[in-house]
Design a protein around this motif. Structure first.
Motif, PDB file in Angstrom:
ATOM      1  N   ASN A 181      -0.415 -15.666  -4.079  1.00  0.00           N
ATOM      2  CA  ASN A 181       0.902 -15.058  -3.922  1.00  0.00           C
ATOM      3  C   ASN A 181       1.627 -15.667  -2.726  1.00  0.00           C
ATOM      4  OD1 ASN A 181       0.672 -13.338  -6.120  1.00  0.00           O
ATOM      5  ND2 ASN A 181      -0.196 -11.668  -4.908  1.00  0.00           N
ATOM      6  N   ALA A 182       2.920 -15.892  -2.906  1.00  0.00           N
ATOM      7  CA  ALA A 182       3.758 -16.405  -1.831  1.00  0.00           C
ATOM      8  C   ALA A 182       5.097 -15.680  -1.902  1.00  0.00           C
ATOM      9  CB  ALA A 182       3.949 -17.907  -1.967  1.00  0.00           C
ATOM     10  N   SER A 183       5.787 -15.593  -0.773  1.00  0.00           N
ATOM     11  CA  SER A 183       7.087 -14.934  -0.734  1.00  0.00           C
ATOM     12  C   SER A 183       8.193 -15.974  -0.729  1.00  0.00           C
ATOM     13  CB  SER A 183       7.206 -14.028   0.503  1.00  0.00           C
ATOM     14  OG  SER A 183       7.219 -14.804   1.685  1.00  0.00           O
ATOM     15  N   ASN A 184       9.296 -15.637  -1.400  1.00  0.00           N
ATOM     16  CA  ASN A 184      10.460 -16.514  -1.470  1.00  0.00           C
ATOM     17  C   ASN A 184      11.675 -15.695  -1.045  1.00  0.00           C
ATOM     18  OD1 ASN A 184      12.102 -18.746  -2.121  1.00  0.00           O
ATOM     19  ND2 ASN A 184      12.473 -17.927  -4.167  1.00  0.00           N
ATOM     20  N   ILE A 185      12.278 -16.081   0.075  1.00  0.00           N
ATOM     21  CA  ILE A 185      13.412 -15.347   0.640  1.00  0.00           C
ATOM     22  C   ILE A 185      14.582 -16.305   0.816  1.00  0.00           C
ATOM     23  CG2 ILE A 185      14.238 -13.940   2.575  1.00  0.00           C
ATOM     24  CD1 ILE A 185      11.317 -13.308   3.224  1.00  0.00           C
ATOM     25  N   ILE A 186      15.769 -15.874   0.384  1.00  0.00           N
ATOM     26  CA  ILE A 186      16.991 -16.655   0.605  1.00  0.00           C
ATOM     27  C   ILE A 186      17.959 -15.784   1.397  1.00  0.00           C
ATOM     28  CG2 ILE A 186      18.940 -17.829  -0.459  1.00  0.00           C
ATOM     29  CD1 ILE A 186      17.198 -18.483  -2.825  1.00  0.00           C
ATOM     30  N   LEU A 187      18.445 -16.327   2.511  1.00  0.00           N
ATOM     31  CA  LEU A 187      19.348 -15.598   3.403  1.00  0.00           C
ATOM     32  C   LEU A 187      20.682 -16.324   3.501  1.00  0.00           C
ATOM     33  CD1 LEU A 187      16.830 -15.036   6.357  1.00  0.00           C
ATOM     34  CD2 LEU A 187      17.327 -13.431   4.496  1.00  0.00           C
ATOM     35  N   GLU A 188      21.751 -15.551   3.558  1.00  0.00           N
ATOM     36  CA  GLU A 188      23.070 -16.100   3.904  1.00  0.00           C
ATOM     37  C   GLU A 188      23.313 -15.798   5.374  1.00  0.00           C
ATOM     38  OE1 GLU A 188      27.817 -15.864   2.729  1.00  0.00           O
ATOM     39  OE2 GLU A 188      26.359 -14.582   1.708  1.00  0.00           O
ATOM     40  N   ASN A 189      23.430 -16.829   6.157  1.00  0.00           N
ATOM     41  CA  ASN A 189      23.562 -16.655   7.593  1.00  0.00           C
ATOM     42  C   ASN A 189      24.983 -16.231   7.972  1.00  0.00           C
ATOM     43  OD1 ASN A 189      20.879 -17.632   7.765  1.00  0.00           O
ATOM     44  ND2 ASN A 189      21.652 -19.731   7.761  1.00  0.00           N
ATOM     45  N   ALA A 190      25.126 -15.814   9.195  1.00  0.00           N
ATOM     46  CA  ALA A 190      26.429 -15.361   9.677  1.00  0.00           C
ATOM     47  C   ALA A 190      27.464 -16.479   9.659  1.00  0.00           C
ATOM     48  CB  ALA A 190      26.289 -14.795  11.092  1.00  0.00           C
ATOM     49  N   ASP A 191      27.012 -17.754   9.781  1.00  0.00           N
ATOM     50  CA  ASP A 191      27.955 -18.893   9.783  1.00  0.00           C
ATOM     51  C   ASP A 191      28.289 -19.361   8.368  1.00  0.00           C
ATOM     52  OD1 ASP A 191      25.580 -20.004   9.044  1.00  0.00           O
ATOM     53  OD2 ASP A 191      25.477 -21.466  10.676  1.00  0.00           O
ATOM     54  N   GLY A 192      27.768 -18.711   7.330  1.00  0.00           N
ATOM     55  CA  GLY A 192      28.080 -19.076   5.950  1.00  0.00           C
ATOM     56  C   GLY A 192      27.087 -20.038   5.319  1.00  0.00           C
ATOM     57  N   ASN A 193      26.173 -20.593   6.110  1.00  0.00           N
ATOM     58  CA  ASN A 193      25.136 -21.454   5.565  1.00  0.00           C
ATOM     59  C   ASN A 193      23.975 -20.608   5.025  1.00  0.00           C
ATOM     60  OD1 ASN A 193      26.403 -23.965   6.153  1.00  0.00           O
ATOM     61  ND2 ASN A 193      25.809 -23.754   8.302  1.00  0.00           N
TER      62      ASN A 193
END
Length: 234
Positions: A181-193
């Motif tokens: 098992n592995a985790s996959n996380i996608i974040l939108e940063n405060a600068d839009g990237n």
């Protein structure tokens, strides 16, 4: 019986002469009865039903079509093998380029040879390696020893840290890498990237891919996904 016309003496029908006076009886004409049904109508030939013959022909035609289709498919497959050549573990299925293997202790992964290894810095992980692909997306890899024994807790701690830094969580999911098992996380940063974390945890060792790009597509591109799927723990 018949009578003699000369003497009147009776004689049997087939007698040639009269037994009394010797008169010669005229010969009787024998008539043959004509059967019109035999001479007027042409003989009819009985026709056997041809259903069985037609069925056999149809079956043969169908078999020929099936055999032809099988031969055509076989020819196409053989041509494909000849044109593409044997499988090569160093060939990328996503980009069609050559792959480079990176090994760090018990952990290994592969990336396209077209990626550029660059100098980068990570104050928390000094052993990190940095790469840049053709889309100018930065791929960082590092590993560390952690005290946590739960991938779920590691994931939650990362989400809490991101939210405290005004990042928006686009995606959180569990995936399978190297049978683990592995985790996959996608974040939108405060600068839009966007930043993507893929973390694999084994025996208190945490292996992390950190991908930074300008869009979700840039951090989930086929070459990056292929690199992540190649992760292997010996």
């Amino acid at each position: 019986m018949k009578k003699c016309p000369e003497c009147g003496n009776p004689s049997y029908d087939g007698a040639p002469v009269c037994g009394n006076c010797g008169y010669k009886f005229p010969k009787q004409k024998v008539t043959v009865q004509k059967e019109e049904s035999i001479f007027e109508k042409p003989p009819e030939l009985s026709k056997k039903p041809s259903t069985s013959n037609e069925s056999t022909i149809n079956i043969l035609k169908e078999k020929k079509l099936v055999i032809g289709a099988i031969l055509l498919i076989t020819l196409i497959v053989i041509c494909g093998i000849v044109l593409t050549g044997p499988n090569n573990n160093n060939k990328s299925t996503a980009t069609g380029g050559e792959l480079v293997k990176v090994s760090e202790g018990a952990f290994a992964f592969k990336h396209p040879k077209s990626w550029e290894e660059i100098n980068g810095s990570d104050s928390e992980h000094r052993n990190a390696k940095f790469f840049k692909n053709g889309d100018n997306t930065i791929i960082e890899y590092y590993n560390s020893t952690v005290e946590s024994t739960s991938l779920k807790k590691i994931t939650q701690d990362r989400i809490n840290y991101a939210q405290n830094n005004n990042s928006f969580v686009e995606l959180v999911e569990t995936i399978t890498l190297d049978g683990r098992n592995a985790s996959n996380i996608i974040l939108e940063n405060a600068d839009g990237n966007y930043t993507r974390y893929v973390s694999l945890f084994s025996d208190n060792n945490l292996y992390v891919f950190k991908i930074s790009g300008s869009s979700i597509n840039s951090v989930t591109s086929p070459d990056i996904t292929e690199m992540i799927n190649s992760a292997d723990i010996a």
